[in-house]
Design a protein around this motif. Structure first.
Motif, mmCIF file in Angstrom:
data_model
loop_
_atom_site.group_PDB
_atom_site.id
_atom_site.type_symbol
_atom_site.label_atom_id
_atom_site.label_comp_id
_atom_site.label_asym_id
_atom_site.label_seq_id
_atom_site.Cartn_x
_atom_site.Cartn_y
_atom_site.Cartn_z
ATOM 1 N N VAL A 1 -16.392 -64.747 47.910
ATOM 2 C CA VAL A 1 -15.328 -64.330 49.013
ATOM 3 C C VAL A 1 -14.363 -65.363 49.039
ATOM 4 O O VAL A 1 -13.066 -64.992 48.499
ATOM 5 N N GLU A 2 -14.778 -66.867 49.222
ATOM 6 C CA GLU A 2 -13.718 -67.678 49.111
ATOM 7 C C GLU A 2 -12.859 -67.813 47.940
ATOM 8 O O GLU A 2 -11.748 -67.890 47.728
ATOM 9 N N ASP A 3 -13.698 -67.737 46.857
ATOM 10 C CA ASP A 3 -13.100 -67.680 45.536
ATOM 11 C C ASP A 3 -12.267 -66.517 45.140
ATOM 12 O O ASP A 3 -10.799 -67.016 44.476
ATOM 13 N N CYS A 4 -12.538 -65.440 45.682
ATOM 14 C CA CYS A 4 -11.520 -64.379 45.309
ATOM 15 C C CYS A 4 -10.324 -64.354 46.256
ATOM 16 O O CYS A 4 -9.405 -64.009 45.843
ATOM 17 N N ILE A 5 -10.621 -64.747 47.424
ATOM 18 C CA ILE A 5 -9.356 -65.026 48.181
ATOM 19 C C ILE A 5 -8.209 -65.992 47.744
ATOM 20 O O ILE A 5 -7.097 -65.905 47.445
ATOM 21 N N GLN A 6 -8.724 -67.172 46.993
ATOM 22 C CA GLN A 6 -8.021 -68.205 46.414
ATOM 23 C C GLN A 6 -7.356 -67.710 45.238
ATOM 24 O O GLN A 6 -6.154 -67.963 45.129
ATOM 25 N N ARG A 7 -7.798 -66.792 44.643
ATOM 26 C CA ARG A 7 -7.441 -66.258 43.436
ATOM 27 C C ARG A 7 -6.509 -64.989 43.403
ATOM 28 O O ARG A 7 -6.045 -64.630 42.261
ATOM 29 N N GLY A 8 -6.611 -64.589 44.979
ATOM 30 C CA GLY A 8 -5.604 -63.513 45.071
ATOM 31 C C GLY A 8 -6.507 -62.071 44.685
ATOM 32 O O GLY A 8 -5.766 -61.009 44.393
ATOM 33 N N ILE A 9 -7.737 -62.186 44.539
ATOM 34 C CA ILE A 9 -8.454 -60.926 44.328
ATOM 35 C C ILE A 9 -9.055 -60.334 45.740
ATOM 36 O O ILE A 9 -9.877 -60.880 46.296
ATOM 37 N N LEU A 10 -8.368 -59.165 46.038
ATOM 38 C CA LEU A 10 -8.871 -58.480 47.307
ATOM 39 C C LEU A 10 -8.478 -59.360 48.225
ATOM 40 O O LEU A 10 -9.255 -59.406 49.616
ATOM 41 N N ALA A 11 -7.673 -60.364 48.268
ATOM 42 C CA ALA A 11 -7.357 -61.326 49.145
ATOM 43 C C ALA A 11 -6.908 -60.835 50.408
ATOM 44 O O ALA A 11 -7.658 -61.307 51.436
#
Length: 311
Positions: free
Chosen positions: A209-219
């Motif tokens: 979840v944290e990684d995807c938020i930082q990378r703009g994935i389903l942020a």
């Protein structure tokens, strides 16, 4: 026309503002419960460019107990009824499940119409699509037919239902057309990547979840629904783990029974019995029962119960 009655009254999620949601929803269902995302997925599937979200009416069946989900998302757009579902495991029974789903939806859509008169009732044409992103090998697209489940194959088939299964891992064009579907698949991949490294489930989901938020994935979605996503993901991956584990271990039971019943039939019996017992164990555990209580009620050993619950 579906009236805006509550889920409690109808069992179907309609366009009721602030409708209560079951916290055991799948992540796929959470992502696509918004009309904007549903319309984007429809456009990607059909190469259309519809923009008016109000033309889309959600008819998704409310979810049931853990490990016994109802359909993920369904909606009516003009003269079509679309039933979309996500699967992480292969399931040849999808056409039969879709028959149940569409029957329930049609019952709700036509409840105020007179079905016994001489005037034909107009209903939207159903289309069934499953988005598969499991670990088992599968071709890019496959059509499953209800008739393949018939015990007796007749020359003339009176009832047929086809379900299109798309392997999203290979369907690059569809992923390019629908950002939400692509992001969803990437999130699932990030969780699985961490699980493959033996990272504990809750930690793997939090990291993903944290990684995807930082990378703009389903942020935006993950930021807004972080707590619910983590809770749902744990349930979802526990389910996937249980199915995989019992498919492997109960093959042994099926093989033994296969000595009398035939090897292939024995495999299926073992798998079905194992998965059903896992469902019982999880239900008792979720209801607050201890492992000792579950052992007394199911006749299973503490060791087996612990293995089912903890992996």
């Amino acid at each position: 026309m579906v009236k805006n009655r509550s889920v409690k009254e109808t069992g179907i999620i309609t366009d009721v503002p602030n409708a209560a949601r079951n916290y055991k929803d799948r992540i796929f269902r959470m992502v696509f419960r918004e009309k904007k995302a549903l319309l984007a997925l429809y456009n990607a599937m059909n190469e259309t460019d519809y923009e008016n979200e109000d033309d889309l009416k959600v008819t998704t069946l409310e979810s049931a107990l853990y490990l016994e989900m109802k359909n993920d998302v369904s909606f009516v757009l003009y003269d079509e009824l679309l039933l979309y579902e996500h699967q992480s495991t292969k399931n040849p029974n999808l056409p039969l499940r879709n028959l149940f789903y569409v029957s329930d939806v049609y019952s709700e859509l036509t409840k105020d119409l007179f079905l016994y008169g001489s005037v034909p009732v107009q209903i939207p044409e159903p289309k069934f699509v499953v988005f598969y992103n499991g670990l088992e090998n599968m071709q890019e697209r496959e059509v499953l037919k209800l008739s393949s489940l018939y015990a007796k194959k007749a020359e003339h088939i009176s009832l047929e239902l086809e379900t299109l299964v798309l392997n999203v891992s290979y369907n690059k064009i569809l992923m390019e057309r629908c950002r939400q579907l692509s992001d969803y698949a990437q999130f699932v991949s990030e969780v699985r990547k961490r699980l493959s490294k033996k990272i504990p489930l809750s930690e793997a989901v939090n990291e993903a979840v944290e990684d995807c938020i930082q990378r703009g994935i389903l942020a935006e979605f993950l930021s807004k629904n972080r707590a619910e996503v983590i809770k749902v993901s744990i349930y979802e991956y526990d389910e996937e783990k249980v199915k995989r584990m019992f498919k492997e271990e109960c093959m042994k039971l099926g093989m033994e029974q296969g000595k009398q019943l035939g090897i292939e039939q024995g495999k299926q019996i073992g798998i079905e019995q194992g998965i059903e017992q896992a469902r019982v164990i999880f239900r008792l555990y979720i209801s607050g029962k201890s492992e000792e209580d579950i052992a007394r009620e199911t006749g299973e050993t503490i060791e087996m119960i612990h293995k089912v619950l903890k992996g």
